[in-house]
Design an enzyme around this catalytic site. Sequence first.
Site, PDB file in Angstrom:
ATOM      1  N   TYR A  50      43.073  47.770  39.694  1.00  0.00           N
ATOM      2  CA  TYR A  50      43.309  47.241  41.051  1.00  0.00           C
ATOM      3  C   TYR A  50      43.103  48.323  42.110  1.00  0.00           C
ATOM      4  O   TYR A  50      42.676  48.012  43.227  1.00  0.00           O
ATOM      5  CB  TYR A  50      44.694  46.580  41.139  1.00  0.00           C
ATOM      6  CG  TYR A  50      44.720  45.268  40.380  1.00  0.00           C
ATOM      7  CD1 TYR A  50      44.112  44.138  40.916  1.00  0.00           C
ATOM      8  CD2 TYR A  50      45.285  45.162  39.123  1.00  0.00           C
ATOM      9  CE1 TYR A  50      44.090  42.930  40.211  1.00  0.00           C
ATOM     10  CE2 TYR A  50      45.266  43.973  38.407  1.00  0.00           C
ATOM     11  CZ  TYR A  50      44.669  42.858  38.962  1.00  0.00           C
ATOM     12  OH  TYR A  50      44.633  41.669  38.265  1.00  0.00           O
ATOM     13  N   ARG A  68      39.464  48.230  42.822  1.00  0.00           N
ATOM     14  CA  ARG A  68      39.105  47.029  43.612  1.00  0.00           C
ATOM     15  C   ARG A  68      39.477  47.246  45.081  1.00  0.00           C
ATOM     16  O   ARG A  68      38.763  46.901  45.992  1.00  0.00           O
ATOM     17  CB  ARG A  68      39.839  45.786  43.106  1.00  0.00           C
ATOM     18  CG  ARG A  68      39.755  45.463  41.642  1.00  0.00           C
ATOM     19  CD  ARG A  68      38.508  44.663  41.324  1.00  0.00           C
ATOM     20  NE  ARG A  68      37.342  45.497  41.164  1.00  0.00           N
ATOM     21  CZ  ARG A  68      37.083  46.284  40.100  1.00  0.00           C
ATOM     22  NH1 ARG A  68      37.900  46.329  39.093  1.00  0.00           N
ATOM     23  NH2 ARG A  68      35.989  47.016  40.050  1.00  0.00           N
ATOM     24  N   ASN A 117      40.385  34.353  45.937  1.00  0.00           N
ATOM     25  CA  ASN A 117      40.040  35.772  46.027  1.00  0.00           C
ATOM     26  C   ASN A 117      41.225  36.591  46.517  1.00  0.00           C
ATOM     27  O   ASN A 117      41.997  36.147  47.369  1.00  0.00           O
ATOM     28  CB  ASN A 117      38.854  35.967  46.977  1.00  0.00           C
ATOM     29  CG  ASN A 117      37.619  35.246  46.466  1.00  0.00           C
ATOM     30  OD1 ASN A 117      37.564  34.877  45.299  1.00  0.00           O
ATOM     31  ND2 ASN A 117      36.653  35.019  47.341  1.00  0.00           N
ATOM     32  N   ASP A 164      40.575  39.564  47.850  1.00  0.00           N
ATOM     33  CA  ASP A 164      40.059  40.411  48.942  1.00  0.00           C
ATOM     34  C   ASP A 164      40.536  39.850  50.282  1.00  0.00           C
ATOM     35  O   ASP A 164      41.172  38.785  50.337  1.00  0.00           O
ATOM     36  CB  ASP A 164      38.524  40.541  48.857  1.00  0.00           C
ATOM     37  CG  ASP A 164      37.782  39.219  49.126  1.00  0.00           C
ATOM     38  OD1 ASP A 164      38.143  38.504  50.080  1.00  0.00           O
ATOM     39  OD2 ASP A 164      36.824  38.905  48.382  1.00  0.00           O
ATOM     40  N   HIS A 177      45.830  33.520  44.513  1.00  0.00           N
ATOM     41  CA  HIS A 177      46.006  34.540  43.471  1.00  0.00           C
ATOM     42  C   HIS A 177      46.482  35.880  44.020  1.00  0.00           C
ATOM     43  O   HIS A 177      46.357  36.895  43.345  1.00  0.00           O
ATOM     44  CB  HIS A 177      44.698  34.709  42.681  1.00  0.00           C
ATOM     45  CG  HIS A 177      44.332  33.477  41.890  1.00  0.00           C
ATOM     46  ND1 HIS A 177      43.083  33.244  41.361  1.00  0.00           N
ATOM     47  CD2 HIS A 177      45.082  32.400  41.537  1.00  0.00           C
ATOM     48  CE1 HIS A 177      43.083  32.085  40.721  1.00  0.00           C
ATOM     49  NE2 HIS A 177      44.277  31.545  40.824  1.00  0.00           N
ATOM     50  N   GLY A 211      31.428  28.934  45.707  1.00  0.00           N
ATOM     51  CA  GLY A 211      31.360  30.095  44.828  1.00  0.00           C
ATOM     52  C   GLY A 211      32.494  30.241  43.835  1.00  0.00           C
ATOM     53  O   GLY A 211      33.095  31.302  43.727  1.00  0.00           O
ATOM     54  N   SER A 226      33.590  29.128  39.629  1.00  0.00           N
ATOM     55  CA  SER A 226      33.205  28.467  38.376  1.00  0.00           C
ATOM     56  C   SER A 226      34.188  27.353  38.022  1.00  0.00           C
ATOM     57  O   SER A 226      33.964  26.624  37.070  1.00  0.00           O
ATOM     58  CB  SER A 226      33.168  29.494  37.245  1.00  0.00           C
ATOM     59  OG  SER A 226      34.460  30.056  37.081  1.00  0.00           O
TER      60      SER A 226
HETATM   61  P1  OAD Z   1      33.894  33.289  38.604  1.00  0.00           P
HETATM   62  O1  OAD Z   1      33.290  34.626  38.354  1.00  0.00           O
HETATM   63  O2  OAD Z   1      34.501  32.575  37.468  1.00  0.00           O
HETATM   64  O3  OAD Z   1      32.809  32.321  39.247  1.00  0.00           O
HETATM   65  C1  OAD Z   1      31.991  32.751  40.299  1.00  0.00           C
HETATM   66  C2  OAD Z   1      31.121  31.590  40.738  1.00  0.00           C
HETATM   67  O4  OAD Z   1      30.373  32.022  41.870  1.00  0.00           O
HETATM   68  C3  OAD Z   1      30.107  31.116  39.682  1.00  0.00           C
HETATM   69  O5  OAD Z   1      30.138  29.703  39.594  1.00  0.00           O
HETATM   70  C4  OAD Z   1      28.771  31.624  40.228  1.00  0.00           C
HETATM   71  O6  OAD Z   1      27.687  30.756  39.912  1.00  0.00           O
HETATM   72  C5  OAD Z   1      29.030  31.623  41.715  1.00  0.00           C
HETATM   73  N1  OAD Z   1      28.223  32.584  42.474  1.00  0.00           N
HETATM   74  C6  OAD Z   1      27.685  33.763  42.084  1.00  0.00           C
HETATM   75  N2  OAD Z   1      27.039  34.350  43.110  1.00  0.00           N
HETATM   76  C7  OAD Z   1      27.168  33.509  44.179  1.00  0.00           C
HETATM   77  C8  OAD Z   1      26.724  33.563  45.528  1.00  0.00           C
HETATM   78  N3  OAD Z   1      26.031  34.577  46.022  1.00  0.00           N
HETATM   79  N4  OAD Z   1      27.052  32.518  46.330  1.00  0.00           N
HETATM   80  C9  OAD Z   1      27.768  31.464  45.846  1.00  0.00           C
HETATM   81  N5  OAD Z   1      28.206  31.371  44.599  1.00  0.00           N
HETATM   82  C10 OAD Z   1      27.902  32.382  43.764  1.00  0.00           C
HETATM   83  O7  OAD Z   1      34.943  33.507  39.812  1.00  0.00           O
HETATM   84  P2  OAD Z   1      36.109  32.516  40.295  1.00  0.00           P
HETATM   85  O8  OAD Z   1      35.741  31.106  40.063  1.00  0.00           O
HETATM   86  O9  OAD Z   1      36.486  32.939  41.653  1.00  0.00           O
HETATM   87  O10 OAD Z   1      41.800  35.063  38.753  1.00  0.00           O
HETATM   88  O11 OAD Z   1      37.267  32.924  39.282  1.00  0.00           O
HETATM   89  C11 OAD Z   1      38.523  32.320  39.404  1.00  0.00           C
HETATM   90  C12 OAD Z   1      39.611  33.271  38.984  1.00  0.00           C
HETATM   91  O12 OAD Z   1      39.303  33.811  37.676  1.00  0.00           O
HETATM   92  C13 OAD Z   1      39.756  34.502  39.840  1.00  0.00           C
HETATM   93  O13 OAD Z   1      40.514  34.260  41.002  1.00  0.00           O
HETATM   94  C14 OAD Z   1      40.428  35.475  38.926  1.00  0.00           C
HETATM   95  C15 OAD Z   1      39.615  35.222  37.680  1.00  0.00           C
HETATM   96  O14 OAD Z   1      40.227  35.517  36.478  1.00  0.00           O
HETATM   97  C16 OAD Z   1      42.729  35.924  38.311  1.00  0.00           C
HETATM   98  O15 OAD Z   1      42.510  37.110  38.081  1.00  0.00           O
HETATM   99  C17 OAD Z   1      44.083  35.296  38.131  1.00  0.00           C
END
Ligand code: OAD
Length: 237
Positions: free
Chosen positions: A55, A58, A89, A91, A106, A179, A181
């Site tokens: 962290y 980050r 996020n 950030d 989060h 953005g 998953s």
């Molecule tokens: P992920 O890394 O799981 O997903 C990122 C998503 O962003 C994917 O669907 C990509 O296709 C998409 N992506 C990549 N580049 C992009 C761009 N330039 N513009 C738009 N989309 C883009 O991240 P999160 O879904 O945020 O939690 O993950 C959710 C949580 O899992 C996080 O908050 C964190 C993690 O573990 C904790 O740590 C509790």
Amino acid sequence: MKRKKIAVLSGAGVSAESGISTFRDSNGLWENHKPEEIATLQAWKNNMDGVLDFYNKRRKELQNVRPNEAHLAIAGLEKDYDVCVITQNIDNLHERAGSSKIIHLHGELTKVRPEQGVYEKDFGLMEVFDIGYAPIVRGDLAPNGKQLRPHVVWFGEAVPNIEKAIETVSATDIFLIVGTSLAVYPAAGLYRYARFDTPIYLIDPKDTVLKDKRMIHIREKAVTGMQTFMKMINESE
Ligand code: OAD
């Protein structure tokens, strides 16, 4: 006339074009680290220095990046809409872009709190301190004498802001997801609270697990995807 409401759910993809790694894309944070060794209370107990280091890096990285055009476009929606950003996020790029209503599901990288028990149900009841971009190390104590920990939600911990997020999504006229998953609950299930007639826009260049009749998938990166989204909502008004 009352302004329409837009709820925005953002994930790591919205910050990717600022230079912050996502979690699950190739070379993402969870490819290079095991989440169970970083983002759990067990990891904190077994490997506090490793968790703090993750962290701290980050936080330092955050100091050197800036909001991108997608964060700015989301903030700009406030000119015409009543907007609430719900972000996974940790950030602070939505804040720095000028969004005024933000729910952090989060937690926040620039904040710390004393370590407590396994579940902290309500962040509001606890002492949370701004640390900015400074590192925390073992031995940094809160005024109550407890070790400081990052003010983030780890796997297995409660998500104290989920109720506020559910209320926001239930009341929204437009739901915009950018953005993410949608791999992590409860955030991934929030769309289910949108009204049956609420359009759900999803901006993500990749395929999605979301299957819903209301969904309009803008298969683009966040910056250009926001431009497409704005054209679409202007045309539908
Ligand atoms: P992920 O890394 O799981 O997903 C990122 C998503 O962003 C994917 O669907 C990509 O296709 C998409 N992506 C990549 N580049 C992009 C761009 N330039 N513009 C738009 N989309 C883009 O991240 P999160 O879904 O945020 O939690 O993950 C959710 C949580 O899992 C996080 O908050 C964190 C993690 O573990 C904790 O740590 C509790």
